[in-house]
Design a protein around this motif. Structure first.
Motif, mmCIF file in Angstrom:
data_model
loop_
_atom_site.group_PDB
_atom_site.id
_atom_site.type_symbol
_atom_site.label_atom_id
_atom_site.label_comp_id
_atom_site.label_asym_id
_atom_site.label_seq_id
_atom_site.Cartn_x
_atom_site.Cartn_y
_atom_site.Cartn_z
ATOM 1 N N VAL A 4 0.823 -1.255 -0.113
ATOM 2 C CA VAL A 4 -0.061 -0.039 0.048
ATOM 3 C C VAL A 4 1.127 1.217 -0.028
ATOM 4 C CG1 VAL A 4 -1.627 1.509 1.201
ATOM 5 C CG2 VAL A 4 -2.009 -1.080 0.983
ATOM 6 N N PHE A 5 2.053 1.110 0.452
ATOM 7 C CA PHE A 5 2.716 2.397 1.094
ATOM 8 C C PHE A 5 3.961 2.371 0.013
ATOM 9 C CE2 PHE A 5 0.708 1.578 5.077
ATOM 10 C CZ PHE A 5 -0.158 2.802 5.162
ATOM 11 N N SER A 194 8.141 10.384 1.764
ATOM 12 C CA SER A 194 7.498 9.244 1.203
ATOM 13 C C SER A 194 8.560 8.371 0.605
ATOM 14 C CB SER A 194 6.532 9.467 0.080
ATOM 15 O OG SER A 194 7.229 10.229 -1.070
ATOM 16 N N SER A 195 9.672 8.880 -0.014
ATOM 17 C CA SER A 195 10.830 8.028 -0.333
ATOM 18 C C SER A 195 11.439 7.055 0.460
ATOM 19 C CB SER A 195 11.623 8.801 -1.241
ATOM 20 O OG SER A 195 11.068 9.703 -2.293
ATOM 21 N N LEU A 196 11.751 7.893 1.659
ATOM 22 C CA LEU A 196 12.386 7.254 2.879
ATOM 23 C C LEU A 196 11.676 5.987 3.455
ATOM 24 C CD1 LEU A 196 13.430 10.272 4.781
ATOM 25 C CD2 LEU A 196 15.143 8.368 3.919
ATOM 26 N N ALA A 197 10.052 6.372 3.324
ATOM 27 C CA ALA A 197 9.160 5.411 3.878
ATOM 28 C C ALA A 197 9.083 4.307 2.730
ATOM 29 C CB ALA A 197 7.676 5.887 4.148
ATOM 30 N N TYR A 216 5.488 12.290 6.843
ATOM 31 C CA TYR A 216 4.781 12.758 5.563
ATOM 32 C C TYR A 216 3.154 12.930 5.621
ATOM 33 C CZ TYR A 216 2.948 11.874 0.823
ATOM 34 O OH TYR A 216 2.325 12.135 -0.350
ATOM 35 N N HIS A 217 2.659 12.389 6.648
ATOM 36 C CA HIS A 217 1.147 12.665 6.925
ATOM 37 C C HIS A 217 1.017 13.848 7.678
ATOM 38 C CE1 HIS A 217 -3.079 12.193 7.664
ATOM 39 N NE2 HIS A 217 -2.997 12.245 8.887
ATOM 40 N N SER A 225 -2.810 9.686 -0.105
ATOM 41 C CA SER A 225 -2.245 8.270 -0.299
ATOM 42 C C SER A 225 -1.770 8.018 1.247
ATOM 43 C CB SER A 225 -0.699 8.607 -0.827
ATOM 44 O OG SER A 225 0.009 9.702 -0.393
ATOM 45 N N VAL A 226 -1.694 8.645 2.230
ATOM 46 C CA VAL A 226 -1.522 8.260 3.639
ATOM 47 C C VAL A 226 -2.512 8.868 4.486
ATOM 48 C CG1 VAL A 226 0.071 8.011 5.527
ATOM 49 C CG2 VAL A 226 1.032 7.972 3.222
ATOM 50 N N THR A 227 -3.421 8.153 5.069
ATOM 51 C CA THR A 227 -4.411 8.600 5.927
ATOM 52 C C THR A 227 -4.161 8.156 7.448
ATOM 53 O OG1 THR A 227 -5.975 6.800 5.462
ATOM 54 C CG2 THR A 227 -6.035 8.703 3.881
#
Length: 266
Positions: A4-5, A194-197, A216-217, A225-227
């Motif tokens: 998902v991520f 988001s790239s680190l994640a 990020y959120h 994309s992230v909730t």
């Protein structure tokens, strides 16, 4: 849940700033800048960004602003391309307008790309490689690695974008260093988070992945994309102590914004 991520680094970044002249004042002073794209109910922020970036370039004539304008054209083109796909019998006129605006954005990108082909600016060198696979531009860009020319968040991020498919450790170092270089009050490229994640997720380091997803959120709460719910589900799926990791994420973001962030061990 595992995939998902897995977020990809996009090839364009849309940035905005509330400082500087107002759009209305720019349009009064430079009417032609505001007529490049016909105004529409969609993509207002992207259109404004094109106008303001064009205005900056007109006053500076610097290569870095040409690079920023290329990104602004791309962001607008991407937005209006999505908008023009929305078909409704009552919106045929607007769809035609959006097609015209989209085609104009592509024409402007092509023209400015030709004008900057021989630039030695690192951001433009990276642009010509990433968009047109210009190997000569890439060679010149990589030759700048380790020099002051790339000692900026954008420079480090672009380097990371090159290494992301081949060297996770180096990519992490570059992304973390990019965060170290932000000054207090500067707008942060949230794709670094988001790239680190993505990298940590791909290496099954779920705690670190969660922390950077949370950062990020926190920084970009409007991104779909992230909730909150997806973070809860991610934490449950990997048996993480969410409250503790949330505190770490909040402090991490505070350090970045206060220009006190230091590269962690990984």
């Amino acid at each position: 849940m595992k995939n998902v991520f897995l977020l990809l680094i996009p090839l364009m970044l849309l940035t905005s700033c509330d400082s500087g002249p107002k759009l209305s004042d720019v349009c009064k002073e430079n009417e032609q800048l505001c007529q490049v794209f016909t105004e529409d109910t969609w993509c207002k922020a992207e259109r404004k960004h094109v106008i303001m970036t064009s205005y900056t370039l007109n006053n500076s004539q610097q290569d870095v602003d040409k690079y920023n304008l290329l990104l602004a054209y791309e962001a607008y083109g991407k937005c209006v391309r999505f908008a023009k796909k929305i078909e409704h019998i009552k919106l045929k006129g607007k769809k035609s307008l959006r097609i015209e605006n989209y085609l104009k954005s592509q024409e402007l990108i092509k023209t400015l790309s030709k004008q900057t082909k021989d630039s030695k600016h690192p951001s433009l060198l990276f642009y010509h490689w990433s968009r047109y696979l210009d190997q000569n531009a890439l060679n010149k860009f990589l030759a700048m690695e380790g020099s002051a020319l790339l000692e900026s968040p954008d420079g480090q991020f672009n380097l990371a974008s090159y290494y992301i498919k081949s060297n996770d450790s180096k990519t992490l170092s570059l992304l973390f260093h990019a965060l170290e270089l932000y000054q207090e009050g500067e707008q942060i490229n949230d794709e670094i988070f988001s790239s680190l994640a993505t990298i940590f997720q791909g290496n099954n380091k779920t705690k670190q992945a969660y922390i950077w997803l949370k950062v990020y959120h926190l920084y970009s709460p409007d991104k779909e994309s992230v909730t909150d719910q997806s973070l809860i589900e991610f934490a449950k799926a990997h048996h993480l102590k969410q409250n503790l990791l949330d505190q770490v994420a909040e402090q991490t973001l505070a350090n970045i914004q206060q220009s006190t962030f230091k590269t962690p061990k990984f």
